[in-house]
Design an enzyme around this catalytic site. Structure first.
Site, PDB file in Angstrom:
ATOM      1  N   GLN A 186      44.426  43.583  41.319  1.00 47.83           N
ATOM      2  CA  GLN A 186      44.530  42.279  41.459  1.00 47.83           C
ATOM      3  C   GLN A 186      45.981  41.893  42.164  1.00 47.83           C
ATOM      4  O   GLN A 186      46.323  40.880  42.617  1.00 47.83           O
ATOM      5  CB  GLN A 186      44.533  41.639  40.113  1.00 47.83           C
ATOM      6  CG  GLN A 186      43.102  41.740  39.467  1.00 47.83           C
ATOM      7  CD  GLN A 186      42.142  40.763  40.141  1.00 47.83           C
ATOM      8  OE1 GLN A 186      42.649  39.846  41.010  1.00 47.83           O
ATOM      9  NE2 GLN A 186      40.943  40.825  39.705  1.00 47.83           N
ATOM     10  N   HIS A 208      37.128  45.131  47.538  1.00 42.11           N
ATOM     11  CA  HIS A 208      36.382  43.659  47.483  1.00 42.11           C
ATOM     12  C   HIS A 208      37.171  42.695  46.803  1.00 42.11           C
ATOM     13  O   HIS A 208      36.745  41.456  46.497  1.00 42.11           O
ATOM     14  CB  HIS A 208      35.236  43.902  46.988  1.00 42.11           C
ATOM     15  CG  HIS A 208      35.077  43.910  45.515  1.00 42.11           C
ATOM     16  ND1 HIS A 208      34.596  42.788  44.604  1.00 42.11           N
ATOM     17  CD2 HIS A 208      35.146  44.939  44.663  1.00 42.11           C
ATOM     18  CE1 HIS A 208      34.846  43.421  43.344  1.00 42.11           C
ATOM     19  NE2 HIS A 208      34.767  44.599  43.414  1.00 42.11           N
ATOM     20  N   CYS A 333      32.983  40.765  34.275  1.00 42.71           N
ATOM     21  CA  CYS A 333      32.246  41.708  33.504  1.00 42.71           C
ATOM     22  C   CYS A 333      32.227  41.446  32.170  1.00 42.71           C
ATOM     23  O   CYS A 333      31.164  41.819  31.635  1.00 42.71           O
ATOM     24  CB  CYS A 333      33.269  43.136  33.427  1.00 42.71           C
ATOM     25  SG  CYS A 333      34.257  43.569  34.906  1.00 42.71           S
TER      26      CYS A 333
HETATM   27  C1  LIG Z   1      37.927  44.415  40.052  1.00 39.03           C
HETATM   28  C2  LIG Z   1      38.923  45.023  39.161  1.00 39.03           C
HETATM   29  C3  LIG Z   1      38.726  46.319  38.966  1.00 39.03           C
HETATM   30  C4  LIG Z   1      37.397  47.082  39.371  1.00 39.03           C
HETATM   31  O1  LIG Z   1      37.277  47.365  40.636  1.00 39.03           O
HETATM   32  P1  LIG Z   1      35.955  47.715  41.471  1.00 39.03           P
HETATM   33  O2  LIG Z   1      36.519  48.098  42.974  1.00 39.03           O
HETATM   34  O3  LIG Z   1      34.949  46.390  41.267  1.00 39.03           O
HETATM   35  O4  LIG Z   1      35.588  48.759  40.689  1.00 39.03           O
HETATM   36  C5  LIG Z   1      39.621  47.353  38.259  1.00 39.03           C
HETATM   37  N1  LIG Z   1      40.638  46.538  37.896  1.00 39.03           N
HETATM   38  C6  LIG Z   1      41.128  45.333  37.985  1.00 39.03           C
HETATM   39  C7  LIG Z   1      42.279  44.856  37.464  1.00 39.03           C
HETATM   40  C8  LIG Z   1      39.994  44.361  38.797  1.00 39.03           C
HETATM   41  O5  LIG Z   1      40.436  43.120  38.815  1.00 39.03           O
END
Ligand SMILES: *Cc1c(COP(=O)(O)O)cnc(C)c1O
Length: 385
Positions: A186, A208, A333
């Site tokens: 993030q 993503h 999630c």
């Molecule tokens: C989205 C996210 C993940 C997981 O990432 P993916 O690429 O979807 O597996 C892990 N940690 C944080 C802080 C996220 O925001």
């Protein structure tokens, strides 16, 4: 598309930037070589593209290209970091470090991995956070010692956007000889990152969350001093043997381009995104003065608002506006479950108040009119009692 749904859920996922998609396209069609085919031009071109991408990723975080391991996403990267370091340790019985330290507000891909490691005998310590979402540094300082193998603290939180003092935590870890992993999914593309200044040994990124496609991620693994880490899967030895399997060239190219763009735009973009976010935040409080902002007021990534409207259900608001604006109750999630957010509970927020939370996340492609539309839609629902 006159009534396009306004997208304000950029912390759940971002669209692929059209510029990123453009550079990816040829690697699905004309340039379909396997970068490990060393005998012909298709392979060479693919390898060149992967190398270039690796350099762009490394440049964004102040690393060397050889320290970049491509994975399927941050979930895999965090698993590889924690399980990989733990796995390498088990063989080395001379070293007695059995402790893993993390925080109560990590993404489930870190928390659940730690829980799993705890079941296999690791000593897992979970550090609390203050009401502002910042890690309790005294607690952390007390927990990290010569028995600590690895510390995992996220750079920026996915629900409340709060940024942790990674540099300071890095110094503590270094002094005790513990590895530091940070989940920077993030933070990447939103704030400048420097793995050397931050003193991190391992860092996870997700494509993503920064305008590259879903299904690509990165694990930074420090070269010197080297990190003892074991792969989770076995195969053809790609990615320094840490992540075997044929490299998804188009996705890697997309990740590289997203990082290259981030280096150029993060500074300017963060100002623009913050301006839109500040306007939205201010107007939401004007609309509902009893609203509560969760997490530190300033120490958060630009673009994040996590706000509670006591008396309202976050779930109900989100679904009733879902055909006009895309927002969420917190992490993507956990939004399928009815349980309150583990992050807000860790901040000391009561269950009922936590259930009233909305996460609104502004991103690269949002405009002033998106903010106005969101305010208009929300004002029809949220009125001070
Ligand atoms: C989205 C996210 C993940 C997981 O990432 P993916 O690429 O979807 O597996 C892990 N940690 C944080 C802080 C996220 O925001």
């Amino acid at each position: 598309m006159g009534n396009k749904v306004v997208y304000l859920d950029n912390q759940a996922t971002t669209p692929v930037d059209p510029l990123v998609l453009d550079v990816m396209q040829p690697y699905f069609s004309k340039e379909y070589g396997n970068p490990h085919s060393t005998g012909h031009a298709y392979g060479w071109n693919a390898e060149t593209a992967v190398n270039y991408s690796r350099q762009n990723v490394a440049a964004m975080i102040g690393a060397d290209a050889r320290e970049i391991i491509f994975t399927s996403g941050a979930t895999e990267s965090c698993n590889l970091a924690l399980r990989g370091v733990a796995g390498a340790q088990e063989k080395n019985s001379a070293n007695s470090r059995r402790k893993i330290v993390t925080t109560a507000i990590e993404h489930p891909c870190v928390l659940e991995t730690c829980e799993d490691l705890k079941k296999s005998g690791w000593d897992v310590i979970i550090i609390g956070v203050g009401p502002d979402g910042l890690v309790n540094m005294d607690e952390l300082y007390g927990a990290v010692d010569e028995q600590t193998l690895i510390v995992s603290v996220m750079a920026a939180n996915n629900e409340i956007g709060v940024m942790q003092p990674i540099e300071e935590i890095g110094e503590i870890c270094q002094a005790k000889g513990a590895y530091l992993h940070t989940d920077a999914a993030q933070a990447a593309g939103k704030v400048p990152i420097d793995v050397r200044r931050w003193n991190v040994d391992l860092m996870s990124l997700s494509g993503h969350k920064m305008y590259a496609p879903k299904g690509i991620g990165v694990l930074f693994v420090r070269w010197r001093p080297s990190v003892r880490i074991k792969p989770l899967i076995t195969g053809g030895g790609q990615e320094r043997g840490l992540r075997p399997g044929t490299i998804p060239v188009a996705h890697v190219v997309g990740m590289g381009e997203a990082c290259r763009i981030a280096v150029e735009t993060t500074e300017k973009e963060s100002v623009a995104v913050r301006k839109l976010t500040d306007k939205l935040r201010l107007k939401l409080f004007e609309m509902y003065p009893d609203a509560i902002l969760f997490g530190h007021w300033e120490r958060r990534v630009p673009g994040n608002i996590n706000i509670g409207f006591p008396g309202f259900s976050g779930e109900d608001i989100v679904s009733s506006v879902g055909d006009k604006i895309a927002i969420s109750t917190g992490s993507a999630c956990s939004s399928a479950k009815v349980e309150p957010s583990h992050v807000l509970l860790a901040l000391g927020v009561g269950e009922e108040t936590a259930q009233s939370a909305l996460r609104i996340s502004v991103g690269r492609f949002n405009t002033e009119s998106d903010i106005d539309k969101a305010l208009q839609v929300l004002s029809e629902i949220i009125k001070n009692p």
